[in-house]
Motif scaffolding. Structure first.
Motif, mmCIF file in Angstrom:
data_model
loop_
_atom_site.group_PDB
_atom_site.id
_atom_site.type_symbol
_atom_site.label_atom_id
_atom_site.label_comp_id
_atom_site.label_asym_id
_atom_site.label_seq_id
_atom_site.Cartn_x
_atom_site.Cartn_y
_atom_site.Cartn_z
ATOM 1 N N ALA A 276 -18.361 -59.105 58.449
ATOM 2 C CA ALA A 276 -18.161 -59.146 59.895
ATOM 3 C C ALA A 276 -17.394 -57.941 60.415
ATOM 4 C CB ALA A 276 -17.415 -60.424 60.278
ATOM 5 N N TYR A 277 -16.756 -57.149 59.549
ATOM 6 C CA TYR A 277 -15.955 -55.998 59.963
ATOM 7 C C TYR A 277 -14.999 -56.376 61.105
ATOM 8 C CZ TYR A 277 -19.546 -53.281 57.461
ATOM 9 O OH TYR A 277 -20.411 -52.766 56.515
ATOM 10 N N SER A 278 -14.218 -57.410 60.903
ATOM 11 C CA SER A 278 -13.381 -57.942 61.980
ATOM 12 C C SER A 278 -12.229 -57.017 62.322
ATOM 13 C CB SER A 278 -12.822 -59.305 61.573
ATOM 14 O OG SER A 278 -11.887 -59.160 60.518
ATOM 15 N N HIS A 279 -11.553 -57.324 63.414
ATOM 16 C CA HIS A 279 -10.403 -56.531 63.874
ATOM 17 C C HIS A 279 -9.365 -56.354 62.776
ATOM 18 C CE1 HIS A 279 -6.690 -55.430 65.871
ATOM 19 N NE2 HIS A 279 -6.146 -56.546 65.435
ATOM 20 N N GLY A 280 -9.096 -57.404 62.025
ATOM 21 C CA GLY A 280 -8.036 -57.367 61.029
ATOM 22 C C GLY A 280 -8.482 -56.943 59.653
ATOM 23 N N SER A 281 -9.659 -56.357 59.531
ATOM 24 C CA SER A 281 -10.185 -56.001 58.222
ATOM 25 C C SER A 281 -10.011 -54.510 57.965
ATOM 26 C CB SER A 281 -11.676 -56.366 58.141
ATOM 27 O OG SER A 281 -12.141 -56.290 56.814
ATOM 28 N N GLY A 282 -9.486 -54.172 56.787
ATOM 29 C CA GLY A 282 -9.379 -52.776 56.378
ATOM 30 C C GLY A 282 -10.487 -52.470 55.385
ATOM 31 N N ASP A 283 -11.534 -51.828 55.834
ATOM 32 C CA ASP A 283 -12.720 -51.592 55.010
ATOM 33 C C ASP A 283 -12.809 -50.110 54.667
ATOM 34 O OD1 ASP A 283 -13.666 -54.362 55.307
ATOM 35 O OD2 ASP A 283 -14.000 -53.776 57.383
ATOM 36 N N TYR A 284 -12.575 -49.779 53.404
ATOM 37 C CA TYR A 284 -12.501 -48.389 52.967
ATOM 38 C C TYR A 284 -13.349 -48.170 51.719
ATOM 39 C CZ TYR A 284 -8.110 -48.370 55.684
ATOM 40 O OH TYR A 284 -7.152 -48.487 56.667
ATOM 41 N N ALA A 285 -13.873 -46.955 51.603
ATOM 42 C CA ALA A 285 -14.513 -46.539 50.356
ATOM 43 C C ALA A 285 -13.981 -45.170 49.966
ATOM 44 C CB ALA A 285 -16.025 -46.486 50.508
ATOM 45 N N ILE A 286 -13.682 -45.029 48.677
ATOM 46 C CA ILE A 286 -13.301 -43.752 48.092
ATOM 47 C C ILE A 286 -14.369 -43.401 47.067
ATOM 48 C CG2 ILE A 286 -11.607 -42.554 46.652
ATOM 49 C CD1 ILE A 286 -9.516 -44.533 47.833
ATOM 50 N N ALA A 287 -14.928 -42.213 47.187
ATOM 51 C CA ALA A 287 -15.946 -41.765 46.239
ATOM 52 C C ALA A 287 -15.452 -40.501 45.556
ATOM 53 C CB ALA A 287 -17.271 -41.494 46.959
ATOM 54 N N PHE A 288 -15.571 -40.459 44.224
ATOM 55 C CA PHE A 288 -15.153 -39.256 43.517
ATOM 56 C C PHE A 288 -16.203 -38.861 42.485
ATOM 57 C CE2 PHE A 288 -13.267 -42.665 40.921
ATOM 58 C CZ PHE A 288 -13.575 -42.271 39.622
ATOM 59 N N GLY A 289 -16.234 -37.583 42.202
ATOM 60 C CA GLY A 289 -17.101 -37.061 41.156
ATOM 61 C C GLY A 289 -16.300 -36.839 39.889
ATOM 62 N N THR A 290 -16.922 -37.040 38.766
ATOM 63 C CA THR A 290 -16.214 -36.867 37.503
ATOM 64 C C THR A 290 -16.266 -35.431 37.001
ATOM 65 O OG1 THR A 290 -18.216 -37.515 36.288
ATOM 66 C CG2 THR A 290 -16.608 -39.237 36.790
ATOM 67 N N ARG A 291 -16.976 -34.574 37.726
ATOM 68 C CA ARG A 291 -17.058 -33.160 37.347
ATOM 69 C C ARG A 291 -16.146 -32.357 38.264
ATOM 70 N NH1 ARG A 291 -22.870 -31.625 35.805
ATOM 71 N NH2 ARG A 291 -23.831 -33.582 35.182
ATOM 72 N N PRO A 292 -15.217 -31.566 37.725
ATOM 73 C CA PRO A 292 -14.476 -30.641 38.597
ATOM 74 C C PRO A 292 -15.463 -29.779 39.369
ATOM 75 C CG PRO A 292 -13.525 -30.693 36.410
ATOM 76 C CD PRO A 292 -14.817 -31.458 36.318
ATOM 77 N N GLN A 293 -15.106 -29.413 40.607
ATOM 78 C CA GLN A 293 -16.049 -28.728 41.476
ATOM 79 C C GLN A 293 -16.257 -27.287 41.025
ATOM 80 O OE1 GLN A 293 -17.880 -30.294 44.016
ATOM 81 N NE2 GLN A 293 -19.004 -28.429 43.584
ATOM 82 N N THR A 294 -17.202 -27.114 40.129
ATOM 83 C CA THR A 294 -17.603 -25.780 39.681
ATOM 84 C C THR A 294 -19.114 -25.698 39.779
ATOM 85 O OG1 THR A 294 -17.739 -26.537 37.378
ATOM 86 C CG2 THR A 294 -15.659 -25.555 38.096
ATOM 87 N N GLY A 295 -19.601 -24.563 40.233
ATOM 88 C CA GLY A 295 -21.039 -24.416 40.385
ATOM 89 C C GLY A 295 -21.526 -25.037 41.683
#
Length: 364
Positions: A276-295
């Motif tokens: 419902a994504y209500s007023h009192g809801s904290g909805d977060y996503a964290i996405a990470f890559g397992t490769r250091p940013q090279t290339g």
């Protein structure tokens, strides 16, 4: 510190969605259908209980190689910002992750962040570190647990971090999911993975959810409530009690901007489950890559299958969090019922019954 019982290992296994023949999307899963299918990602839990009032804990998602001198590319998305996500501004400003991602109870988040900093400063290569950005997410488990007791302590944080491992991930009423509920049912931790093909190479994306949000559960297009399954339930939590934390990991070569796009899809996926994504809801996503940013990262135009895979994995992870959980009676005698696999299959095999507003009687 008042003593608590805590457990690092899993509770007894229950059926997962795939065990019941509930298949979401067409992508293949990883071997374990878990975030730990992504190479270099480990998960640990510490479960904190003191019956009947405390049902809480901490969950750690630990990349093998992460630290202030070896940050990983990362992105974040906020669906609804009623939350206490620690470390968010530097993560979004720099697009990098410097620590494991820890999940816990709302009022314990600050103590957990301090313990994470202490643990990180002891790691190899951190002997001269003077700045560190701990990332700690939270959900409000106050419906079933005495949240004001702030029961999660440094010993629990270290147990989750030091006990983090690859392999199967405990789901349901463990770690940060011990006291959470979603969509009218007892919920908790859930995980899933997918292996989409991008540019002729197969990559893995895995998700882990800490489910604690409101709405009406939808499974394969069917609305499912405790009442429709014949289960007794106390009134659902309201106000500040909602939230969902989602952690996404992938071995695909993505930059921080692209990982932010991935994080958006993870939050969007909650709508498939009935959020419902209500007023009192904290909805977060964290996405990470397992490769250091090279290339060079993948081209944006190639990311469609990865986006779809994330949508499918989050939907399945939420369902797994419900199916793995067990009925829990906690603080104040309040109860959240488990989602019964047998009754769910009965509903899915029967005729659809449209939902109607309260007080209007059954649909005709």
């Amino acid at each position: 510190m008042e003593p608590m019982d805590y457990i690092q290992s899993a509770q007894g296994a229950r059926s997962r969605a795939r065990d019941l023949g509930i298949l979401i999307g067409g992508f293949a899963t990883g071997p374990l259908d878990s975030i730990t299918d992504v190479p270099g990602v480990r998960v640990g839990h510490a479960t904190v209980r003191r019956h009947p009032d405390v049902h809480s804990g901490v969950t750690a998602v630990v990349p093998d190689v992460v630290g202030p001198h070896a940050p990983l590319p990362a992105g974040m998305f906020t669906g609804n910002g009623y939350g206490k996500l620690i470390g968010v501004t530097q993560l979004t400003e720099l697009g990098t992750l410097e620590t494991p991602v820890l999940l816990t109870s709302t009022l314990s988040a600050f103590r957990v962040a301090d313990a994470l900093v202490g643990w990180m400063l002891e790691q190899p290569g951190c002997g001269k570190v003077q700045s560190l950005n701990p990332v700690v997410g939270e959900c409000n488990d106050g419906f079933l647990s005495d949240i004001r007791a702030r029961p999660v302590h440094e010993v629990h944080v270290r147990a989750a971090l030091d006990g983090a491992s690859g392999g199967p991930v405990a789901e349901g009423c463990v770690g940060a999911g011990t006291g959470t509920g979603a969509l009218g049912f007892k919920a908790g931790i859930g995980t899933a993975s997918r292996t989409p093909d991008l540019r002729g190479r197969r990559y893995t994306v895995g998700v882990l959810v800490q489910a604690n949000f409101g709405g009406t559960l939808r499974v394969l297009g069917r609305s499912v409530t405790p009442q429709s399954l014949g289960l007794a339930a106390d009134p659902a939590p309201v106000g500040e009690a909602g939230s969902c934390m989602i952690v996404v990991a992938t071995d695909a070569p993505l930059d921080a901007r692209q990982l932010t796009r991935v994080a958006r899809r993870a939050v969007f996926a909650l709508a498939r489950t009935g959020a419902a994504y209500s007023h009192g809801s904290g909805d977060y996503a964290i996405a990470f890559g397992t490769r250091p940013q090279t290339g060079a990262p993948l081209e944006d135009a190639e990311l469609g299958p990865l986006f779809e895979a994330v949508l499918d994995a989050v939907e399945e992870a939420v369902l797994n969090s419900l199916l793995a959980a067990t009925t829990t009676t906690g603080f104040g005698g309040r109860t959240l019922p488990a989602l019964s696999a047998d009754r769910l299959l009965e509903v899915l095999s029967g005729p659809a019954t449209p939902l109607v507003p309260d007080g209007e009687g059954p649909a005709r």
